[in-house]
Each structure stands twice: as structure tokens, then as C-alpha cells.
Design a protein around this motif. Sequence first.
Motif, PDB file in Angstrom:
ATOM      1  N   PRO A 186       2.075   1.540   5.059  1.00 38.44           N
ATOM      2  CA  PRO A 186       2.413   0.189   5.503  1.00 38.44           C
ATOM      3  C   PRO A 186       3.255   0.219   6.773  1.00 38.44           C
ATOM      4  N   ILE A 187       3.246  -0.894   7.496  1.00 39.76           N
ATOM      5  CA  ILE A 187       4.061  -1.043   8.700  1.00 39.76           C
ATOM      6  C   ILE A 187       5.477  -1.440   8.288  1.00 39.76           C
TER       7      ILE A 187
ATOM      8  N   VAL B  87       2.765  -4.641   4.984  1.00 40.53           N
ATOM      9  CA  VAL B  87       4.004  -4.906   5.725  1.00 40.53           C
ATOM     10  C   VAL B  87       5.217  -4.784   4.811  1.00 40.53           C
ATOM     11  N   ILE B  88       6.209  -4.059   5.292  1.00 44.83           N
ATOM     12  CA  ILE B  88       7.513  -3.980   4.618  1.00 44.83           C
ATOM     13  C   ILE B  88       8.593  -4.332   5.640  1.00 44.83           C
ATOM     14  N   VAL B  89       9.406  -5.325   5.315  1.00 47.00           N
ATOM     15  CA  VAL B  89      10.576  -5.615   6.154  1.00 47.00           C
ATOM     16  C   VAL B  89      11.657  -4.645   5.699  1.00 47.00           C
ATOM     17  N   TYR B  90      11.848  -3.602   6.484  1.00 51.90           N
ATOM     18  CA  TYR B  90      12.622  -2.433   6.059  1.00 51.90           C
ATOM     19  C   TYR B  90      14.082  -2.470   6.497  1.00 51.90           C
TER      20      TYR B  90
ATOM     21  N   VAL C  58       0.837  -1.195   0.000  1.00 54.27           N
ATOM     22  CA  VAL C  58       0.000   0.000   0.000  1.00 54.27           C
ATOM     23  C   VAL C  58       0.877   1.251   0.000  1.00 54.27           C
ATOM     24  N   GLU C  59       0.422   2.261  -0.672  1.00 52.97           N
ATOM     25  CA  GLU C  59       1.176   3.517  -0.761  1.00 52.97           C
ATOM     26  C   GLU C  59       0.332   4.696  -0.315  1.00 52.97           C
ATOM     27  N   ASP C  60      -0.688   4.409   0.472  1.00 51.84           N
ATOM     28  CA  ASP C  60      -1.582   5.454   0.957  1.00 51.84           C
ATOM     29  C   ASP C  60      -0.903   6.206   2.098  1.00 51.84           C
TER      30      ASP C  60
END
Length: 402
Positions: free
Chosen positions: A28-29, A54-57, A21-23
Amino acid sequence: MASLVQRLYRIFVPPSQPPKVEDSSNPPIKFGILGAANIAPPALILPAKSHAEVIVYAVAARDQGKAKNFAKKHSIAKVYGGSNGYQQLLDDPEVDAIYNPLPNGLHFEWTMKALLAGKHVLCEKPMADTAEEVKQMFDLAEKKGLVLLEAFHYRFHPAIQRAKAVLDSGELGKIKSIDLKFTAPAGAMKDSDIRFNLALGGGAMMDLGCYSLNCIRYLSSSDPTSVVSAIALPLKSANIQETKIDRAMSTTLALPNDVLASMEVDLSMPWEFFPPKLFKMWVVVKCEGGDVEVQNFVLPTFWHSIKVSNKVGGTTTKRVEKVYKFADAHIDDHSKALDLGEDWWLTYRYQLEAFVDKLKGRTPQTWVTREDSIANMQWIENIYEKAGIGSRPRSNYVLPAQ
């Protein structure tokens, strides 16, 4: 076998990987991982692939090279390494939530530091070495208005929830006894494994035992009233000097209403050749009117069975259920649609769904509460006390004055 192979393929290559998601109003988390742990890929990185929010950043490791290699392998954007790497990750304003898969003895310190940094935390189980530490962790999370979850991932899968629904339905009458065994084969872990390190919160009861105790408490909907017996089997090795490390633990617990629960956990079970058996991972609940046996309650996505034996009117009927998604679970669920999940979702994927729901202000399908986590750790301590080897050592970390 065909369905198993298909599920395994889909776990590693999800059939649908939705765009993140790019809102900007509902971003995103972004997760940061403390330590390049072996559990991180199945527990978070793989599940995140099929979760749009979810993004594993970021990842941090003491070893800079290890951190870089881990990040490259798993396409993680941000890397922190060295002696201050963990804290640098916590200080990163882009990180929303922390996954803490560090050794047990480090859970308290780094979860507390993460909470102080304003991060939500998904912490591997057992959450700490003592119940008092677990209480302090939740106290700080609540004070900061943050989400803290102990990662008992199996609880989020529909298989164990279906087994509990059968028991709660009254179909089989009152519970009379529970027998659980959870073992790993000899040779699966080296003597140098952190599970055999007292300073890091090691021991069979801390590792396999925390699952086992939690499962008994969950299926019986109760806490023990006493530890009837607890026998610790030490690791016999010239390389291990820890006399308080339990390679195995055999325990009998008294539950309310005269129910007895037996529990056997072993990190190095001798091989059984006739019949061949490398490990055990099952729980049997005997009731007044029948039994429920769950095979592989911890990782049911790979394979599992729920065997129900019902003794009615002098006859016994038997059935075997397999439940991979909530549409097949036949449970009362008013919090989420019953089509939640796919047959290839790992327990960790169901857990991630719940954790993100909580962070987004939605109602998760199920949850592991503060009270549940504190009680589980307290009874682990009680078992260690009964066994005569005492609780794992408390962390030296002291929370700064607030």
C-alpha cells in the motif's frame, strides 16, 4: 434530503472499509501529511478509509502537542513535531507520498523538499505563488521520476465531467459566454485567516479564484487570450495592513472565438436576505443553442445540479441531471470501467483513486497535467497584474545544487 443524509452518513462511515493490502510485491501507499490542517481529514484521511491501497501513516506539525492530538484523533501511527518535524517526516523511509496542505506560500519550499527526499506529492491548490515556481516543481518531479499532482479535486468527480461532456457533444452548439460566481459569506473567515496574509500567498483570487479560473478553462477547453478587466476589492479592516490582499476579485476574460468569461470571487460576501443567500457556487455556460448551469461544481457530493436548456426548432426543452458516479455520467471513457465510484464518494475520494492509480502504474480516469497547472497559475498572475496589485511574493527557498 433523504439521499443527502444517506450520502453524508456514508462519507463519514463508509459502508465498506476494505482491508489494507498486505502484498509485499505491491504494498500500500503510505502517506505523510505536512501540517495538521483542517482540510486533511476530508481531503485524505476519510477517503483513505475506503481505499485498500492507502495508509495515512504519518503527520508532522510545528506544534508537537497539536501533532500528537491530530494523530490520536485520526489513528495515525507516526508523529513528528517541532521545528524540524516536517523534514523528519520527509526523511522517514516508510513514507511513500506526501500530502501538502500547508499555506500557499509554503507549497513551493516543502513540495521541492519532498521531491528531493524522493516522495511523490499531492499538493493543495494553488500549487505555488508564481507560474515559474510551478514549472520548477514539475521539472524536479520529472527529473526524479516522481508523481506530482495539483489537488483540483472537483475535476475528478463525474458531475463536472458530465457538464463538459454536454458542452463537448455539440448538442448546444458553440460556447458564447461563461459566467461564474464563487463566494463565501461574511464572517466565515476571521481577519487573521491565512487567506488574508500576503506573505502566505493569500487573496481571493488565490483561494476561490484558482478553482474558478480552472473551471472556466476546463469547460471551455481553452486558455484566455487576455484579461479584459480585473477589479480587486481590498479587505477593509483595522487589523489588516496588506494593501495587496484581495478580499474579492471581479474579472472578465477574453477566450478564443470571441467568447467572454466573467468571474466573481469573494471571501466575505455580504449576506443577502431577500432571497436568503449565504454563498454562491455556480457556473453558467451560454451556447448558440442553449445553456448549461452547474450548481455547486466544487463539492457536488453534498448536492448539485446540472441544468441543461436546449433551444431547438423554436422550442426550449429543459432537463436537470445529477451525477454522483460514472455509471450515470454518460461520457466516453476508455481508460477505466464506467462503474467507477459510489454516490457517497467525495471529490477527494475520486482524486485519491486517480493519484494511487498513477503511482501504481495504472491509467487514472482523469488527470490534471503539468501544462494545466502552470497555465492556471500564469493566468492568476495575469489577473493580479491587471488588477494592479501584482503576484503573490515568490518563495525565498533556493533549490540546492544538484
